[in-house]
Design a protein around this motif. Structure first.
Motif, PDB file in Angstrom:
ATOM      1  N   GLU A  94      -8.150   3.975   1.495  1.00 30.83           N
ATOM      2  CA  GLU A  94      -7.132   3.293   1.947  1.00 30.83           C
ATOM      3  C   GLU A  94      -6.097   3.729   2.700  1.00 30.83           C
ATOM      4  OE1 GLU A  94      -4.497   1.492  -1.055  1.00 30.83           O
ATOM      5  OE2 GLU A  94      -4.681  -0.641  -0.196  1.00 30.83           O
TER       6      GLU A  94
ATOM      7  N   LYS B  57      -5.192   2.594   6.621  1.00 29.90           N
ATOM      8  CA  LYS B  57      -4.172   2.171   7.052  1.00 29.90           C
ATOM      9  C   LYS B  57      -3.924   2.542   8.351  1.00 29.90           C
ATOM     10  CE  LYS B  57      -1.629   0.964   2.763  1.00 29.90           C
ATOM     11  NZ  LYS B  57      -0.915   1.633   1.749  1.00 29.90           N
ATOM     12  N   GLU B  58      -4.565   3.686   8.876  1.00 30.30           N
ATOM     13  CA  GLU B  58      -4.294   4.309  10.065  1.00 30.30           C
ATOM     14  C   GLU B  58      -5.394   4.046  11.043  1.00 30.30           C
ATOM     15  OE1 GLU B  58      -1.711   6.264  10.743  1.00 30.30           O
ATOM     16  OE2 GLU B  58      -2.124   6.654  12.906  1.00 30.30           O
TER      17      GLU B  58
ATOM     18  N   ASP C  69      -6.834  -7.208   4.196  1.00 28.54           N
ATOM     19  CA  ASP C  69      -5.671  -6.450   3.530  1.00 28.54           C
ATOM     20  C   ASP C  69      -4.704  -5.585   4.465  1.00 28.54           C
ATOM     21  OD1 ASP C  69      -6.205  -7.825   1.210  1.00 28.54           O
ATOM     22  OD2 ASP C  69      -6.811  -5.925   0.289  1.00 28.54           O
ATOM     23  N   ARG C  70      -5.205  -5.462   5.719  1.00 31.10           N
ATOM     24  CA  ARG C  70      -4.693  -4.625   6.802  1.00 31.10           C
ATOM     25  C   ARG C  70      -3.904  -5.505   7.738  1.00 31.10           C
ATOM     26  NH1 ARG C  70      -6.103  -1.435   3.484  1.00 31.10           N
ATOM     27  NH2 ARG C  70      -3.783  -1.893   3.465  1.00 31.10           N
TER      28      ARG C  70
END
Ligand code: FMN
Length: 352
Positions: free
Chosen positions: A275, A279-280, A350-351
């Protein structure tokens, strides 16, 4: 076909590596008599259009692949597809054949649904794997080729092991994976550093246009994982596979002193690293999640977190191959429940 539940008590009486050889022998029967596997494949190979995606220039009929280390020598590709996997990652392959670490080197923590392995890249070497892939590639489902350095290769010569493998295997798979994250080759994880990554991808990219992914260990902080993978992508990596096994022995009650843990106890650690990386890097590169995936819900969590593909290994041992069809059917249901018309819409939901 025999149900795994009736086979499992017998297999679990055997040493884990012996049980693996028994299963491998059964799966290799698909090479000589594919029709033997037709009933299983018809029942468990899920190719619901909602699970299809185009990636690396190929169609992945479903996102569930077999993790590296099960079919190290590319001898079971047909049988693995018959189990229901949408793709398979063979290897780790090294330039020269090598025997791996002394036995026993594979252990079960049954209560914890966890495997501990210290195999050490036992494999037939690049030449034999090349011959087998030449007979199979391109296969109807995509094939990833996971590569690693020989144990006896000094750290300062590691690059030439990887470039030799890329030259020899890039035409025979749909993507390549640089494995510098196994805990079982002394010094291998030390290659997870900036200088090595930069040099390796510069050389690799000059050899081939095939996608080259980096597989990382879970035993670093999320910040370190993000720094390493960001650098790899800047230097040309086409994707990240997170994660390999962990050496955090506090996760099991009775650890052996060698090898890495995989399966249930790896689940949250692997997800946390995945995760952080997602995210990055979601949207900038292809992400594959592996580590403790044992249900449709868990696969869906990884996909929504940013994984285009997932991989399963240990749960196959504890839950049996029916799991693969179950994950895919469950995934299709979850996607439909949430109103998606294609898996690609859910990847990284979710991102956003
Ligand atoms: N990963 C590799 O990249 N190369 C390997 O050769 C390799 N060998 C493995 C052998 C065994 C017996 C096991 C259990 C795992 C091996 N792995 C290897 C790691 C798996 O590909 C995977 O990253 C890890 O097991 C986490 O997934 P899981 O929890 O679903 O098992």
């Amino acid at each position: 076909m025999i149900a795994y539940e009736s086979l499992k008590p017998w297999l679990f009486k055997l040493q884990p590596e012996t049980a693996h050889h028994v299963v491998a022998t059964l799966l290799r029967m698909a090479n000589v008599c594919p029709s033997l596997f037709n009933p299983w494949q018809e029942k468990h190979f899920v190719a619901d259009p909602i699970l299809n995606q185009e990636l690396f220039g190929r169609t992945f009929p479903n996102p569930v692949g077999l993790g590296a280390g099960f079919d190290k020598n590319a001898t079971m590709i047909r049988g693995i597809q018959a189990l229901g996997f949408g793709y398979t990652e063979i290897g780790t392959v090294t330039p020269q054949p090598q025997p791996g670490n002394p036995k026993p080197r594979m252990f079960r923590h049954v209560e914890e649904e966890t495997i501990q392995n210290a195999m050490g890249f036992n494999n037939d070497g690049m030449y034999k794997v090349q011959q087998r892939l030449k007979a199979r590639y391109p296969f109807t489902t995509p094939i990833g080729v996971n590569i690693g350095k020989n144990k006896t290769t000094e750290e300062q010569n590691a690059i030439s092991d990887y470039t030799q493998l890329i030259r020899g295997l890039h035409d025979l798979g749909d993507y390549l994976v640089i494995n510098i994250s196994s805990p079982n080759t002394p010094g291998l994880r030390d290659l997870q550093n900036e200088t090595f990554i930069a040099e390796l991808f510069a050389e690799a990219k000059a050899i081939t246009d095939k996608p080259i992914l980096l597989k990382i260990a879970p035993d670093m902080t999320p910040e370190q994982a993000v720094a390493l993978t960001t650098l790899a992508v800047e230097k040309g990596a086409d994707g990240i596979i997170a994660t390999n096994t962990t050496v955090d022995y506090s996760l099991v009650a009775q650890p052996k002193s060698i090898g890495g843990l995989s399966g249930k106890v790896l689940k949250e650690k692997s997800f946390a690293i995945f995760e952080a990386v997602a995210k990055e890097l979601f949207g900038k590169t292809v992400l594959i999640s592996v580590g403790g995936i044992d249900s449709a819900e868990e696969a869906y969590r990884r996909i929504k977190a940013g994984a285009s593909l997932v991989q399963v290994y240990s749960a196959l041992i504890f839950k049996g191959p029916e799991l693969i069809g179950d994950i895919n059917r469950g995934l299709a249901d979850l996607l439909k429940r949430d109103g998606y018309s294609s898996i690609t819409e859910a990847i990284g939901a979710d991102r956003r």
